[in-house]
Scaffold this motif. Structure first.
Motif, PDB file in Angstrom:
ATOM      1  N   ILE A  55       7.848  -1.366  -0.473  1.00  0.00           N
ATOM      2  CA  ILE A  55       6.922  -0.511   0.280  1.00  0.00           C
ATOM      3  C   ILE A  55       5.498  -0.685  -0.234  1.00  0.00           C
ATOM      4  O   ILE A  55       4.531  -0.597   0.534  1.00  0.00           O
ATOM      5  CB  ILE A  55       7.365   0.969   0.226  1.00  0.00           C
ATOM      6  CG1 ILE A  55       6.566   1.805   1.229  1.00  0.00           C
ATOM      7  CG2 ILE A  55       7.223   1.541  -1.160  1.00  0.00           C
ATOM      8  CD1 ILE A  55       6.738   1.404   2.674  1.00  0.00           C
ATOM      9  N   ASN A  56       5.348  -0.970  -1.540  1.00  0.00           N
ATOM     10  CA  ASN A  56       4.012  -1.222  -2.081  1.00  0.00           C
ATOM     11  C   ASN A  56       3.391  -2.464  -1.445  1.00  0.00           C
ATOM     12  O   ASN A  56       2.195  -2.481  -1.133  1.00  0.00           O
ATOM     13  CB  ASN A  56       4.060  -1.396  -3.598  1.00  0.00           C
ATOM     14  CG  ASN A  56       4.339  -0.104  -4.337  1.00  0.00           C
ATOM     15  OD1 ASN A  56       5.166  -0.063  -5.243  1.00  0.00           O
ATOM     16  ND2 ASN A  56       3.659   0.977  -3.976  1.00  0.00           N
ATOM     17  N   ILE A  57       4.210  -3.485  -1.253  1.00  0.00           N
ATOM     18  CA  ILE A  57       3.711  -4.716  -0.627  1.00  0.00           C
ATOM     19  C   ILE A  57       3.303  -4.442   0.819  1.00  0.00           C
ATOM     20  O   ILE A  57       2.247  -4.892   1.283  1.00  0.00           O
ATOM     21  CB  ILE A  57       4.780  -5.827  -0.672  1.00  0.00           C
ATOM     22  CG1 ILE A  57       5.059  -6.218  -2.122  1.00  0.00           C
ATOM     23  CG2 ILE A  57       4.323  -7.051   0.117  1.00  0.00           C
ATOM     24  CD1 ILE A  57       6.283  -7.086  -2.298  1.00  0.00           C
ATOM     25  N   VAL A  58       4.133  -3.688   1.524  1.00  0.00           N
ATOM     26  CA  VAL A  58       3.830  -3.364   2.922  1.00  0.00           C
ATOM     27  C   VAL A  58       2.508  -2.599   3.026  1.00  0.00           C
ATOM     28  O   VAL A  58       1.653  -2.905   3.869  1.00  0.00           O
ATOM     29  CB  VAL A  58       4.976  -2.552   3.550  1.00  0.00           C
ATOM     30  CG1 VAL A  58       4.572  -2.003   4.913  1.00  0.00           C
ATOM     31  CG2 VAL A  58       6.230  -3.417   3.681  1.00  0.00           C
ATOM     32  N   ILE A  59       2.323  -1.599   2.162  1.00  0.00           N
ATOM     33  CA  ILE A  59       1.090  -0.805   2.193  1.00  0.00           C
ATOM     34  C   ILE A  59      -0.110  -1.664   1.811  1.00  0.00           C
ATOM     35  O   ILE A  59      -1.194  -1.533   2.398  1.00  0.00           O
ATOM     36  CB  ILE A  59       1.212   0.407   1.251  1.00  0.00           C
ATOM     37  CG1 ILE A  59       2.234   1.392   1.817  1.00  0.00           C
ATOM     38  CG2 ILE A  59      -0.137   1.100   1.068  1.00  0.00           C
ATOM     39  CD1 ILE A  59       2.526   2.569   0.917  1.00  0.00           C
ATOM     40  N   ALA A  60       0.067  -2.566   0.835  1.00  0.00           N
ATOM     41  CA  ALA A  60      -1.028  -3.458   0.440  1.00  0.00           C
ATOM     42  C   ALA A  60      -1.452  -4.336   1.617  1.00  0.00           C
ATOM     43  O   ALA A  60      -2.647  -4.515   1.869  1.00  0.00           O
ATOM     44  CB  ALA A  60      -0.604  -4.321  -0.750  1.00  0.00           C
ATOM     45  N   ILE A  61      -0.475  -4.867   2.346  1.00  0.00           N
ATOM     46  CA  ILE A  61      -0.778  -5.731   3.495  1.00  0.00           C
ATOM     47  C   ILE A  61      -1.483  -4.942   4.597  1.00  0.00           C
ATOM     48  O   ILE A  61      -2.475  -5.391   5.174  1.00  0.00           O
ATOM     49  CB  ILE A  61       0.515  -6.390   4.036  1.00  0.00           C
ATOM     50  CG1 ILE A  61       1.062  -7.389   3.007  1.00  0.00           C
ATOM     51  CG2 ILE A  61       0.246  -7.089   5.367  1.00  0.00           C
ATOM     52  CD1 ILE A  61       2.429  -7.928   3.353  1.00  0.00           C
ATOM     53  N   ILE A  62      -0.969  -3.741   4.885  1.00  0.00           N
ATOM     54  CA  ILE A  62      -1.584  -2.896   5.919  1.00  0.00           C
ATOM     55  C   ILE A  62      -3.017  -2.530   5.530  1.00  0.00           C
ATOM     56  O   ILE A  62      -3.941  -2.605   6.365  1.00  0.00           O
ATOM     57  CB  ILE A  62      -0.747  -1.628   6.156  1.00  0.00           C
ATOM     58  CG1 ILE A  62       0.600  -1.978   6.796  1.00  0.00           C
ATOM     59  CG2 ILE A  62      -1.505  -0.630   7.031  1.00  0.00           C
ATOM     60  CD1 ILE A  62       1.563  -0.813   6.897  1.00  0.00           C
ATOM     61  N   SER A  63      -3.229  -2.167   4.279  1.00  0.00           N
ATOM     62  CA  SER A  63      -4.568  -1.803   3.809  1.00  0.00           C
ATOM     63  C   SER A  63      -5.525  -2.983   3.914  1.00  0.00           C
ATOM     64  O   SER A  63      -6.677  -2.832   4.317  1.00  0.00           O
ATOM     65  CB  SER A  63      -4.505  -1.309   2.358  1.00  0.00           C
ATOM     66  OG  SER A  63      -3.719  -0.146   2.255  1.00  0.00           O
ATOM     67  N   LEU A  64      -5.038  -4.174   3.546  1.00  0.00           N
ATOM     68  CA  LEU A  64      -5.863  -5.379   3.641  1.00  0.00           C
ATOM     69  C   LEU A  64      -6.258  -5.662   5.088  1.00  0.00           C
ATOM     70  O   LEU A  64      -7.421  -5.976   5.380  1.00  0.00           O
ATOM     71  CB  LEU A  64      -5.104  -6.578   3.061  1.00  0.00           C
ATOM     72  CG  LEU A  64      -5.769  -7.950   3.229  1.00  0.00           C
ATOM     73  CD1 LEU A  64      -7.125  -7.984   2.541  1.00  0.00           C
ATOM     74  CD2 LEU A  64      -4.851  -9.048   2.669  1.00  0.00           C
ATOM     75  N   ILE A  65      -5.307  -5.524   5.998  1.00  0.00           N
ATOM     76  CA  ILE A  65      -5.584  -5.765   7.425  1.00  0.00           C
ATOM     77  C   ILE A  65      -6.617  -4.769   7.945  1.00  0.00           C
ATOM     78  O   ILE A  65      -7.533  -5.133   8.693  1.00  0.00           O
ATOM     79  CB  ILE A  65      -4.275  -5.683   8.241  1.00  0.00           C
ATOM     80  CG1 ILE A  65      -3.384  -6.888   7.913  1.00  0.00           C
ATOM     81  CG2 ILE A  65      -4.562  -5.618   9.742  1.00  0.00           C
ATOM     82  CD1 ILE A  65      -1.996  -6.810   8.508  1.00  0.00           C
ATOM     83  N   ILE A  66      -6.493  -3.507   7.542  1.00  0.00           N
ATOM     84  CA  ILE A  66      -7.447  -2.485   7.984  1.00  0.00           C
ATOM     85  C   ILE A  66      -8.852  -2.813   7.492  1.00  0.00           C
ATOM     86  O   ILE A  66      -9.835  -2.737   8.253  1.00  0.00           O
ATOM     87  CB  ILE A  66      -7.006  -1.088   7.498  1.00  0.00           C
ATOM     88  CG1 ILE A  66      -5.759  -0.642   8.266  1.00  0.00           C
ATOM     89  CG2 ILE A  66      -8.133  -0.063   7.678  1.00  0.00           C
ATOM     90  CD1 ILE A  66      -5.138   0.637   7.738  1.00  0.00           C
ATOM     91  N   VAL A  67      -8.971  -3.204   6.218  1.00  0.00           N
ATOM     92  CA  VAL A  67     -10.290  -3.533   5.655  1.00  0.00           C
ATOM     93  C   VAL A  67     -10.861  -4.788   6.318  1.00  0.00           C
ATOM     94  O   VAL A  67     -12.040  -4.811   6.708  1.00  0.00           O
ATOM     95  CB  VAL A  67     -10.194  -3.733   4.129  1.00  0.00           C
ATOM     96  CG1 VAL A  67     -11.508  -4.285   3.572  1.00  0.00           C
ATOM     97  CG2 VAL A  67      -9.861  -2.417   3.443  1.00  0.00           C
ATOM     98  N   ALA A  68     -10.023  -5.821   6.448  1.00  0.00           N
ATOM     99  CA  ALA A  68     -10.505  -7.119   6.931  1.00  0.00           C
ATOM    100  C   ALA A  68     -10.776  -7.154   8.433  1.00  0.00           C
ATOM    101  O   ALA A  68     -11.748  -7.773   8.876  1.00  0.00           O
ATOM    102  CB  ALA A  68      -9.501  -8.216   6.560  1.00  0.00           C
ATOM    103  N   PHE A  69      -9.943  -6.471   9.226  1.00  0.00           N
ATOM    104  CA  PHE A  69     -10.018  -6.651  10.675  1.00  0.00           C
ATOM    105  C   PHE A  69     -10.444  -5.409  11.462  1.00  0.00           C
ATOM    106  O   PHE A  69     -10.724  -5.510  12.658  1.00  0.00           O
ATOM    107  CB  PHE A  69      -8.677  -7.151  11.205  1.00  0.00           C
ATOM    108  CG  PHE A  69      -8.275  -8.483  10.641  1.00  0.00           C
ATOM    109  CD1 PHE A  69      -8.999  -9.624  10.936  1.00  0.00           C
ATOM    110  CD2 PHE A  69      -7.195  -8.594   9.774  1.00  0.00           C
ATOM    111  CE1 PHE A  69      -8.648 -10.859  10.407  1.00  0.00           C
ATOM    112  CE2 PHE A  69      -6.825  -9.813   9.232  1.00  0.00           C
ATOM    113  CZ  PHE A  69      -7.562 -10.956   9.553  1.00  0.00           C
TER     114      PHE A  69
END
Length: 524
Positions: free
Chosen positions: A184-198
């Protein structure tokens, strides 16, 4: 002056001693428990919250996906450790990072802010533990308790599966439960990165297309008039004026007369102003033992000419030195800036050149070339005006993390390292140079929260994925070996003794790499 690092270390020691003293009493308590030196405050009343989440969440599927994510994270974590260990061989003791930078705690590590750091680490730890419980319940394993985790300060929540049931569970099931936390930490990290980047960074635009000044050379005029954290919007005069990406290329292609004053338009905190700064390539450093160092050429001075040839830029200077035989005597004229009187003095230094081949053979053998044997080198590094930085569009790309998707390896390492360059939380001096879609205070607050959610969740995931006995990865690796032992050709893994030997060896190897990165730069 109070040394807070020593105070924190003292608190850690006192806490650990207290936990060791109270450990027998804590082990007999129904309401308290220990997780290493951390104190668990247990409750059985809130287990139904996990049950309600588990009923609506596809925990079994998520457990299977998490297993794959943890395997990938474990490989990535080991590669990072090996990569860091190799890099540590090239770090001199004088350049070794302080111990405080190696401690991943807000308030101790100067790169991790207390505000964003504490809130997001608690969130990351809490969601990590909750999903251990969610997948455990979906797999039919009872929970003994849930509660809060303390190590001097609150660290988050924990979920404690029933010890007998988790121990006796099939390794396939147990591995899914263990993987759920890092997963779940990996999933949240990916979602957070997508929100910041895109979502967030595409919504901002630079107010001007200038150069963000990240560093200045000490002793240069730029250090006095163009401080770090400002934006250089344009530089030149009415005839020749550089702006945008052209500012970044002045080192190689400027035609401005070195030593002559030109107008620099800068923005500091959104306020525009103009200052007069002398043009030219500035000596950013002199390399010890090489010609310029031996001739005592001062750092921060502007190179005016070499043997009467005007040094408009680095291309012109390098072209001339390439045609000079190594061992030749050259006269370098420089403009030396007095930081006290703000005056300039022209000085000429007699320098005996060395070969570019000698430099590379000593400092970068892998990049050396026979063609360098006939090219002269004086042992200096240069920067135009004495400033270093990136264009605002370049800074936007770095801060957004979008490079993770274009150059994954370098992109992820650079994005993780931004706090150590003090670029996250985004400094107010840099944030003021962008136009935001709504209140800048709120917007940059949201950006910083999502970045630190990404940072902590990724760090927690890859750390816990390591096959070390104190992390989730230790049990995950052990269960993976048991599962592999079901195959006839790997039946030797059915033996607890063999599995114990392998996990112990791998665990100590990982621990060795950890210690190597800390110790080697301080002794080699």
């Amino acid at each position: 002056m109070i040394n807070w690092l020593y105070i924190v270390f003292l608190l850690v020691i006192l806490w650990t001693m207290a936990i060791m003293y109270l450990a027998p009493r804590i082990s007999r308590s129904k309401h308290f428990g220990l997780l290493g030196p951390a104190l668990m405050v247990k409750s059985t009343k809130n287990r139904n919250i996990i049950d309600r989440i588990a009923k609506r969440f596809p925990g079994i599927l998520f457990g299977k996906i998490s297993v794959v994510l943890v395997i990938i994270s474990s490989i990535f974590a080991v590669i990072l450790l090996v990569y860091g260990s190799i890099l540590s061989l090239s770090i001199k003791p004088s350049n070794a990072p302080s111990l405080s930078l190696l401690i991943g705690l807000p308030g101790i590590n100067p790169a991790i802010p207390i505000s964003y750091g504490v809130v997001t680490i608690i969130a990351a730890v809490a969601i990590h533990e909750i999903f251990h419980g969610v997948v455990a319940r979906r797999q039919g394993i009872k929970l003994s308790s849930v509660g809060a985790l303390f190590f001097i300060i609150p660290l988050g929540a924990f979920v404690e599966p029933d010890e007998k049931e988790i121990t006796s569970a099939d390794p396939v099931i147990r591995r899914r439960v263990i993987a759920a936390g890092p997963g779940i930490n990996i999933v949240i990290a990916i979602i957070s990165l997508i929100i910041v980047a895109f979502l967030l960074f595409p919504a901002v635009t630079p107010t001007h297309q200038g150069l963000y000044v990240e560093s200045t050379t000490g002793g240069s005029a730029a250090a006095a008039f163009i401080p770090t954290g400002t934006e250089l919007i344009s530089y030149g005069n009415s005839t020749v004026n550089y702006s945008g990406n052209a500012l970044l290329n002045m080192t190689m292609d400027s035609v401005l007369i070195p030593g002559h004053n030109y107008t620099a338009e800068i923005s500091k905190g959104g306020t525009l102003s103009k200052v007069s700064v002398p043009a030219g390539i500035v000596i950013a450093s002199v390399i010890e033992g090489l010609p310029a160092y031996n001739a005592s050429v001062p750092v921060g001075s502007i190179i005016l000419s070499v043997d009467g040839n005007v040094a408009y830029n680095d291309s012109v200077l390098s072209s001339y030195l390439d045609g000079v035989a190594p061992g030749s005597n050259v006269n370098m004229s420089v403009d030396v800036y007095n930081t006290t009187t703000h005056t300039y003095t022209i000085k000429t230094y007699a320098i005996t050149t060395t070969s570019l081949y000698y430099y590379y053979s000593k400092y970068d053998p892998s990049s050396n070339s026979q063609s360098y044997m006939n090219k002269s080198f004086v042992g200096i590094t240069l920067g135009y005006l004495g400033i270093g930085g990136l264009t605002l569009s370049g800074m936007q790309a770095i801060l957004s993390g979008s490079q993770v998707f274009t150059v994954p390896w370098n992109g992820i390492l650079e994005f993780i390292a931004l706090p150590f360059a003090y670029l996250y939380p985004v400094p107010s001096s840099l944030a003021s140079l962008f136009t935001t879609p709504f209140s800048p205070l709120v917007f940059w607050g949201v950006v910083n929260v999502f970045y630190w959610l990404f940072w902590w969740d990724l760090l927690l995931a890859i750390t816990n994925a390591l096959p070390l006995f104190v992390f989730d990865g230790g049990q995950f690796f052990r269960d993976t070996l048991y599962i592999a032992g079901k195959k006839e050709r790997l039946k030797f893994l059915r033996s607890d003794a063999n599995v114990r030997k392998i996990t112990t060896f791998v665990g100590f190897l990982v621990l060795f790499l950890f210690l190597w990165e800390i110790i080697v730069p301080r002794i080699v």
